[in-house]
Each structure stands twice: as C-alpha cells, then as structure tokens.
Write an enzyme that holds these catalytic residues in place. Structure first.
Site, PDB file in Angstrom:
ATOM      1  CG  ASP A  80      -9.012   0.195  -0.149  1.00  0.00           C
ATOM      2  OD1 ASP A  80      -9.133  -0.178   0.456  1.00  0.00           O
ATOM      3  OD2 ASP A  80      -9.529   1.060  -0.605  1.00  0.00           O
TER       4      ASP A  80
ATOM      5  CB  THR B 240      -8.620   8.696   7.829  1.00  0.00           C
ATOM      6  OG1 THR B 240      -8.200   7.783   7.932  1.00  0.00           O
ATOM      7  CG2 THR B 240     -10.583   8.924   7.223  1.00  0.00           C
ATOM      8  N   GLY B 241      -5.999   9.171   5.673  1.00  0.00           N
ATOM      9  CA  GLY B 241      -4.349   9.284   6.420  1.00  0.00           C
ATOM     10  C   GLY B 241      -3.956  10.430   5.412  1.00  0.00           C
TER      11      GLY B 241
ATOM     12  CE1 TYR C 230     -13.527   1.602  15.224  1.00  0.00           C
ATOM     13  CE2 TYR C 230     -14.263   2.292  16.911  1.00  0.00           C
ATOM     14  CZ  TYR C 230     -13.723   2.083  15.732  1.00  0.00           C
ATOM     15  OH  TYR C 230     -12.274   2.564  16.111  1.00  0.00           O
TER      16      TYR C 230
ATOM     17  CG  ASN D  13     -11.334   7.867  24.561  1.00  0.00           C
ATOM     18  OD1 ASN D  13     -11.523   6.353  24.928  1.00  0.00           O
ATOM     19  ND2 ASN D  13     -11.916   8.219  23.908  1.00  0.00           N
ATOM     20  CB  VAL D  14      -4.865   6.829  21.404  1.00  0.00           C
ATOM     21  CG1 VAL D  14      -3.470   7.058  20.596  1.00  0.00           C
ATOM     22  CG2 VAL D  14      -5.088   5.458  21.381  1.00  0.00           C
TER      23      VAL D  14
ATOM     24  CB  SER E 202     -11.899   1.429  24.954  1.00  0.00           C
ATOM     25  OG  SER E 202     -12.295   2.471  23.929  1.00  0.00           O
TER      26      SER E 202
ATOM     27  CB  VAL F 275     -12.770  14.798  21.968  1.00  0.00           C
ATOM     28  CG1 VAL F 275     -12.239  13.940  22.962  1.00  0.00           C
ATOM     29  CG2 VAL F 275     -13.640  16.303  22.931  1.00  0.00           C
TER      30      VAL F 275
END
Length: 327
Positions: free
Chosen positions: A62, A41-42, A150, A179-180, A127, A194
């Site tokens: 990994d 994902t990076g 998750y 939510n960073v 969170s 988002v």
C-alpha cells in the site's frame, strides 16, 4: 530508445486499468517491471497473464505505508505512479481516504523514489486540476480552482512533484489524463467510468442514464495514446521536457449524446437489438465540469507526442475488446 531496455520500471497501481496496460506494454518491450498494488481497486486478473514472466515482479503493498514504497523502489530506474483513488463522487463521499491515498501515498512514493535515487518519477495527474477555469482548450499553465476533493489531491501532487524537483533534484513529469478509456477498464462498481459502464448496460439491453442533457463534452483519450505518453516521458533526453506537466489527451471533444450514438452504432454490429435501446437522462452530477478539451501542443513540441487513436478509432477497439471479454 534501446538504451533503457535493461531498465527496471516500478508501476504503482499496476493491477489497475491504466497500470496493467503499462505493465503489459513495457514487458513486451523487454523491460523489467515491478508492480505495486494493494488490490483496493485493481484486479488480480489484470496481472494474471504476467505472473509467469521472469521480468515481472508483483509486490502486494500500500502506498500509504512508506516501508512498502521503499521496498518497491529498490533497484528501480523509473517510477510510473498510477496508484490513486479515482472518482470525483467517491472523493465527495469520503474525502479523508481519497486524501490519504492520493496525497500521503503520493508523498511516500516521492520520498522513497528520492532516497532510492530513481532516475525519473512520472505520475498520473488529472484534467480535474483545471477546475472552474472556463477557457477551452485547456492549456497547462492556466488552471482554475478545484471543484472536488479529488481535484485538490491531484493538484497537490503537482505541487509536491515540483518541490521535489527543485529541492531534491528528483526528475518528475506529470501527465494530466483526460478521460482515459480502453481495454481492461472495469465496468462494475459504483464508480465505474462512463464508457465501460455504458457498454455493459447496452450489451445487457439496459438503458444507460446520462447525467444532464447529454451536451457535456469530454476529451476521451484511448489507452494506447496514454501508453505512448508514459513512454515518451520516460525516455526523453530533452532537459526542457522534464519537471513539468503535460495534457495527455487526443485534443478533440465528444458530447455524451454523441458518445452513446457511437456506442450504439459499434455495438449493434454484434447485436442489432442494441440500436433500439432507449437512453434516459438524469440530473447533473455534483463536481462535474461541463466541458473538457485539451491542448496537446506542449506534449507535441517537447515530447514529440503523436496520438495514434482518435476517440472513435479507440472506441471501436474498446467495444470489440469488451464484446469478446465480457459477454
């Protein structure tokens, strides 16, 4: 603060959004930085700027492979463990891979760090661990039942970290990110966060879709506040401040409706047509909690955390970055 300047920091997931920002910051402070990433994902473009820095080392590997973890922690003083498969929806579709990365991979990193006698292991908690607890603001020692695979994995991380502290004496600190958002956050892909997703859609004059009526609220946290928390967790000499978890947030909440209002306002300065883009409402999303708001009293008290960026201040910076980098 100068005592750690010759220290080496391993940042797992260092090519990701949060990880690459941490790499950039600690390299600017003259630390030696090792980045471990498998680029699932990076992104390579996130670390391209550092490749010629003599203090930067990239290891492609990994965390699900213990040998990769052992190679990465050699000679390392501190671990900032950011590597994970994020996203509640992804974990609902594929709980097995989420568990392999977030639990087995996490355990590999703990074992490797313990054996390498790493000074401190600081990790990205979440969170989402608050689950179905309804009280606001969220206080560290009151959590509910997890609402997604998750969330389970991130809670298990905290349990493992606590056991490694107690059983093996490995110093650990968990940072429950709220939510960073900010520069380098990926707007593309099925599981895009988002804010960058909405920014991209508005820049392309497409209508963003809000899940539900838009009154769900989040404690949106700008990346620079997160960097500050990681640094404080790493350098603290307060023995009471280690082997625990902290909310990593600003301590305020914003509804999705208000978020889009701010985004339209800030982006309209670059393209006035954005002010007229219509917002669409869709169904609520499975596993989502209605409201999220952090108490940051514990971090203020034990780590002297003092977040510099409110949501709106961070959003202005993020919007400017996206406009300049993604147009």
């Amino acid at each position: 603060m100068g005592e750690n300047i010759n220290s080496t920091i391993l940042i797992t997931g260092g090519a990701g959004f949060i990880g690459s920002n941490l790499c950039e910051y600690f390299l600017s402070k003259k630390y030696k930085v090792v980045c471990l990433d498998n680029f699932a994902t990076g992104h390579r473009h996130n670390v391209k700027l550092f490749m010629n820095d003599p203090n930067f080392t990239l290891i492609e590997g990994d965390i699900r492979n213990l040998v990769d973890c052992q190679n990465a922690v050699k000679g390392v003083d501190y671990v900032l463990h950011e590597a994970a498969l994020g996203s509640v929806p992804r974990s609902i579709i594929d709980p097995v891979t989420t568990n392999d990365v977030n639990v087995s991979g996490f355990l590999n990193m703990l074992v490797a760090s313990r054996d390498a006698k790493v000074k401190r292991f600081i990790y990205a908690a979440s969170s989402s661990t608050y689950g179905d607890s309804v009280g606001l603001p969220k206080v560290e020692d009151v959590i509910g039942k997890p609402l997604s695979p998750y969330a389970i994995t991130k809670y298990v991380n905290e349990l493992y970290a606590e056991i490694f502290s107690r059983t093996y004496g490995l110093e650990t600190i968990g940072l429950r990110y709220f939510n960073v958002f900010g520069r380098k956050q990926d707007p593309n892909g099925a599981y895009a966060a988002v804010i960058p997703k909405f920014v991209m859609q508005l820049m392309q004059l497409e209508s963003p879709i809000i899940n539900g009526d838009g009154n769900y609220s989040r404690d949106f946290t700008y990346i620079d506040n997160v960097i500050q928390m990681n640094e404080l967790a790493m350098i603290t000499t307060n023995t009471e401040a280690v082997n625990t978890v902290y909310n990593t947030a600003f301590g305020d909440r914003t509804t999705l409706n208000d978020l889009l209002k701010y985004l339209k306002e800030y982006l309209s300065k670059y393209d006035s047509r954005i002010a007229n883009v219509e917002i669409i409402h869709g169904p609520n999303r499975a596993g989502d909690i209605p409201h999220s708001l952090a108490s940051i009293d514990k971090a203020k008290s034990l780590l002297h955390y003092n977040p510099k960026y409110s949501m709106q201040e961070g959003l202005k910076e993020a919007v400017e970055w996206y406009w300049n980098n993604l147009k």
